[in-house]
Design a protein around this motif. Structure first.
Motif, PDB file in Angstrom:
ATOM      1  N   GLU A 171       7.730 -11.041  -7.154  1.00  0.00           N
ATOM      2  CA  GLU A 171       8.272 -12.357  -6.835  1.00  0.00           C
ATOM      3  C   GLU A 171       7.566 -12.944  -5.608  1.00  0.00           C
ATOM      4  OE1 GLU A 171       9.795 -14.497  -8.288  1.00  0.00           O
ATOM      5  OE2 GLU A 171      10.556 -15.875  -6.774  1.00  0.00           O
ATOM      6  N   ALA A 172       7.279 -12.087  -4.635  1.00  0.00           N
ATOM      7  CA  ALA A 172       6.552 -12.558  -3.450  1.00  0.00           C
ATOM      8  C   ALA A 172       5.182 -13.112  -3.865  1.00  0.00           C
ATOM      9  CB  ALA A 172       6.376 -11.411  -2.448  1.00  0.00           C
ATOM     10  N   ALA A 173       4.487 -12.384  -4.710  1.00  0.00           N
ATOM     11  CA  ALA A 173       3.157 -12.823  -5.137  1.00  0.00           C
ATOM     12  C   ALA A 173       3.235 -14.168  -5.855  1.00  0.00           C
ATOM     13  CB  ALA A 173       2.524 -11.763  -6.043  1.00  0.00           C
ATOM     14  N   ARG A 174       4.290 -14.323  -6.670  1.00  0.00           N
ATOM     15  CA  ARG A 174       4.449 -15.577  -7.404  1.00  0.00           C
ATOM     16  C   ARG A 174       4.709 -16.734  -6.429  1.00  0.00           C
ATOM     17  NH1 ARG A 174       8.082 -18.752 -10.453  1.00  0.00           N
ATOM     18  NH2 ARG A 174       9.854 -17.924  -9.282  1.00  0.00           N
ATOM     19  N   ASP A 196      -2.162 -10.394  -5.089  1.00  0.00           N
ATOM     20  CA  ASP A 196      -1.294  -9.266  -5.474  1.00  0.00           C
ATOM     21  C   ASP A 196      -1.479  -8.079  -4.536  1.00  0.00           C
ATOM     22  OD1 ASP A 196       0.023 -10.435  -7.794  1.00  0.00           O
ATOM     23  OD2 ASP A 196      -2.006 -10.486  -8.636  1.00  0.00           O
ATOM     24  N   VAL A 197      -2.721  -7.871  -4.083  1.00  0.00           N
ATOM     25  CA  VAL A 197      -2.977  -6.804  -3.105  1.00  0.00           C
ATOM     26  C   VAL A 197      -2.292  -7.145  -1.780  1.00  0.00           C
ATOM     27  CG1 VAL A 197      -4.767  -5.684  -1.710  1.00  0.00           C
ATOM     28  CG2 VAL A 197      -5.151  -6.068  -4.161  1.00  0.00           C
ATOM     29  N   LEU A 198      -2.454  -8.383  -1.346  1.00  0.00           N
ATOM     30  CA  LEU A 198      -1.851  -8.796  -0.074  1.00  0.00           C
ATOM     31  C   LEU A 198      -0.324  -8.677  -0.123  1.00  0.00           C
ATOM     32  CD1 LEU A 198      -3.990 -12.005   0.661  1.00  0.00           C
ATOM     33  CD2 LEU A 198      -4.155  -9.789   1.821  1.00  0.00           C
ATOM     34  N   THR A 225       0.672 -15.371   2.787  1.00  0.00           N
ATOM     35  CA  THR A 225       1.330 -14.066   2.718  1.00  0.00           C
ATOM     36  C   THR A 225       2.056 -13.765   4.032  1.00  0.00           C
ATOM     37  OG1 THR A 225      -0.397 -13.291   1.216  1.00  0.00           O
ATOM     38  CG2 THR A 225       0.953 -11.610   2.294  1.00  0.00           C
ATOM     39  N   LEU A 226       1.363 -14.014   5.143  1.00  0.00           N
ATOM     40  CA  LEU A 226       2.004 -13.752   6.446  1.00  0.00           C
ATOM     41  C   LEU A 226       3.259 -14.609   6.608  1.00  0.00           C
ATOM     42  CD1 LEU A 226      -1.189 -13.499   8.707  1.00  0.00           C
ATOM     43  CD2 LEU A 226       0.405 -11.633   8.171  1.00  0.00           C
TER      44      LEU A 226
END
Lengths: 323, 325
Positions: free
Chosen positions: B53-56, B82-84, B121-122
């Motif tokens: 969900e975060a990646a999305r 997705d890696v991050l 991401t951060l």
């Protein structure tokens, strides 16, 4: 002003000479003993940096990445990111040339606490030729923000600059020469970044110098004094940031400035002085340095060839003083 | 080679808020929720769902970011997100509260041109305010086209020129070893970036010093700025090269959060050996018209493309990948 040189010996030229690498390794070992964060980082340059004793005393803290300068500087930045204080010790020509982008991005722009020690800079490698000469290092690094550039003139200044670098947070480049030089600074000398030291007063002409050429400038001033010309000799160990006030004062108070350094005539100390006077106090400036890929010869021979024998420096100063 | 930020394509599609332009007149586009970390007792399934969900959410926000800034590297961003998200969402021992703790794990983004993905991401995990993302690439913004550790909490090195992150990571892993610390070092490198020799210098050093706390993740999307890696300077057999340089090599689907979580949490695989994770990815994943398309290295989505991409991301099951390089 610290004790004048005349009090110490009849001529600077007659004093004993020292390899600044000895002061470098002794001081680095003292610093490392007192502060566990200090590590050495080398590119197979243990011997040429005279770090064998350091390696013996601190085997884990001398990191040899092999012949790989880009990696060496990147690794140093990473060590700093982990809280260490890396002293990178490598031939200045390869350290600054091969790893220039790492110096810019990983050290200076990232503001990592890395000390870059350019060994055997200038034309110290003499007959090995321009591939091994590091006359460009000052100009290259002067163009990079956030990095202090120090060119010590003798063992006392080398040790003092290293101590300052160890206790200061931020990127530093220090040249450490292997050319034997006499002591020109007082024993109780304290290095202050960005501060010039007037080693000899004078009001006819000023000679601004550093590194291995400074003692030659002092001998030139002795020669000029004998013929009644009063030459001020300013030691400028910090090329960046430059001591603007001292340069402006010299421009105002004497008839011209000679700069003399073991570096390219473009963008080095001479360039820094010229940029300063042209903006603040225009005067005549004669820039002595190395204007080309040098032909075969020892460092001493080449310095003489490019007008940086004591006689050569005196001649340049005389022309400005008597014009 | 340096990856330059620039919107050389699709510039006519830029909204009013482009680089150097007026502030965006459109609706507030920094709408991403802050997700944070799950409790240490979360199950693997919960972690994987959280990271997914975060990646999305990060992709949705990053698309808007690049669209409104009128510049960015959306292709590389989407291959790395997705890696991050896995690293910051479930692996790294670093949170906004411990961002200055000397014992935190370090993540170095070597492919600094995907700064937009890193900032987003951060922000998703609370290191910087989500609203601050609106300043991305704006005059005097702290969110430059390449990351600056002195301006952005969570950024560990100022990268951009390629081939710099891996040596820095090796240096940090060395510092951890000297400190007898358990802190780990992760570095994400692009695959094209491995054409820089400095990486291989650093890999030899990592192996020599037996840095098993170091994990190198390769974003293996097989595309560089203008062409495929195969057409340019083929890296294969990358696994054998890394193994020959002394690394324990693992290959994963770089868009499978479960695989990424399992591998990145389990390192090292061989005591005394650094880990080399080849994450097979697609630039632009999972957007149908971007995925594995070299044109989207730093192309900027126009309004229609933005809408289309956001619709795709709003589906529970994103479309399957088209082709496989």
């Amino acid at each position: 002003m610290p004790d004048t040189l005349a009090e110490r010996a009849s001529s600077v030229a007659d004093r004993p000479r020292f390899d600044c690498r000895d002061a470098y390794v002794t001081t680095l070992a003292e610093l490392a003993k007192a502060d566990h964060r200090i590590v050495g980082v080398v590119n197979d340059s243990v011997g040429s940096s005279k770090l064998d004793a350091f390696k013996k005393a601190f085997p884990d803290r001398l990191i040899n990445v092999g012949i790989a300068e880009q990696d060496m500087v990147g690794v140093a930045a990473g060590l700093a990111a982990g809280g260490r204080i890396p002293f990178v010790s490598a031939a200045s020509c390869f350290l600054t040339g091969r790893a220039l982008e790492q110096i810019k991005a990983d050290v200076a722009y990232s503001n990592h606490n890395v000390k870059l020690c350019g060994m055997s800079p200038g034309m110290a490698y003499g007959e090995l030729g321009p591939t091994h000469h590091s006359i460009e290092d000052i100009a290259w690094l002067r163009a990079i923000d956030k990095i202090t550039i120090v060119v010590p003139a003798d063992p006392i200044e080398t040790a003092a600059a290293l101590r300052w670098a160890a206790e200061t947070t931020g990127p530093v480049f220090i040249r450490v020469s292997r050319m034997a030089v006499p002591a020109v600074n007082a024993d109780d000398y304290r290095f202050v970044p960005g501060r010039a030291v007037t080693l000899r007063d004078g009001d006819d002409v000023t000679i601004i110098s550093n590194g291995t050429v400074l003692w030659r400038a002092l001998v030139a001033a002795e020669q000029l004094a004998a013929e009644g010309i009063s030459a001020r000799v300013v030691s400028m160990p910090t090329v960046k940031p430059l001591d603007v006030d001292t340069v402006v004062a010299a421009a105002r108070e004497t008839r011209g400035i000679v700069t003399a350094e073991e570096a390219t005539t473009a963008g080095g100390l001479g360039g820094a002085v010229a940029e300063t006077v042209v903006q603040h106090q225009p005067t005549r400036v004669r820039i002595l340095g190395v204007p080309e890929f040098a032909p075969t010869g020892s460092a001493g021979f080449l310095l003489d060839r490019y007008g940086m024998s004591p006689e050569g420096i005196a001649e340049s100063a005389r022309r400005l003083a008597l014009r | 080679m340096t990856a330059l930020t620039g919107a050389t394509s699709a510039s006519e599609d830029r909204p009013a808020g482009g680089v150097g332009g007026r502030p965006p007149t459109s609706i507030q586009h920094t709408t991403m929720p802050v997700l944070g970390r799950l409790s240490p007792y979360a199950t693997r399934d919960e972690l994987v769902a959280h990271v997914a969900e975060a990646a999305r959410q990060i992709r949705i926000q990053d698309l808007k970011l690049v669209h409104h800034a009128g510049a960015g590297h959306i292709g590389g961003d989407f291959s790395a997100i997705d890696v991050l998200a896995t690293l910051y969402g479930a692996v790294l021992n670093v949170t906004p509260e411990t961002v200055d703790d000397p014992e935190r794990d370090r993540f170095f983004l070597s492919k600094g041109h995907v700064a937009g993905a890193l900032y987003t991401t951060l922000a998703a995990f609370g290191f910087l305010p989500v609203e601050q993302l609106a300043t991305f690439l704006k005059p005097l913004s702290k969110l430059n086209g390449h990351p600056n550790r002195n301006y952005v909490p969570g950024v560990e090195a100022n990268t951009g020129p390629l081939g710099h992150g891996l040596p820095i990571a090796v240096g940090h892993a060395l510092s951890a070893k000297l400190d007898v610390s358990r802190r780990r070092t992760y570095v994400l490198v692009g695959d094209g970036e491995l054409q820089e020799g400095s990486n291989w210098e650093a890999m030899m050093a990592a192996s020599q010093h037996e840095l098993d706390s170091l994990t190198v993740i390769v974003d293996r999307n097989r595309l560089q700025q203008g062409a495929t890696t195969r057409e340019t300077n083929d890296l294969d057999p990358l696994d054998q090269k890394a193994a020959a340089f002394g690394f324990a090599v693992v290959e994963v689907n770089g868009h499978d959060h479960g695989e990424l979580l399992d591998v990145l949490s389990a390192v090292p695989f061989r005591p005394g050996k650094p880990t080399f994770v080849i994450a097979h990815t697609h630039k632009g994943h999972p957007i149908s018209f971007m995925s594995n398309n070299v044109a989207w290295h730093h192309k900027v989505p126009n309004a229609d493309q933005l809408t289309l991409a956001l619709e795709e991301l709003s589906l529970d099951q994103p479309q399957e990948e088209g082709s496989d390089a």
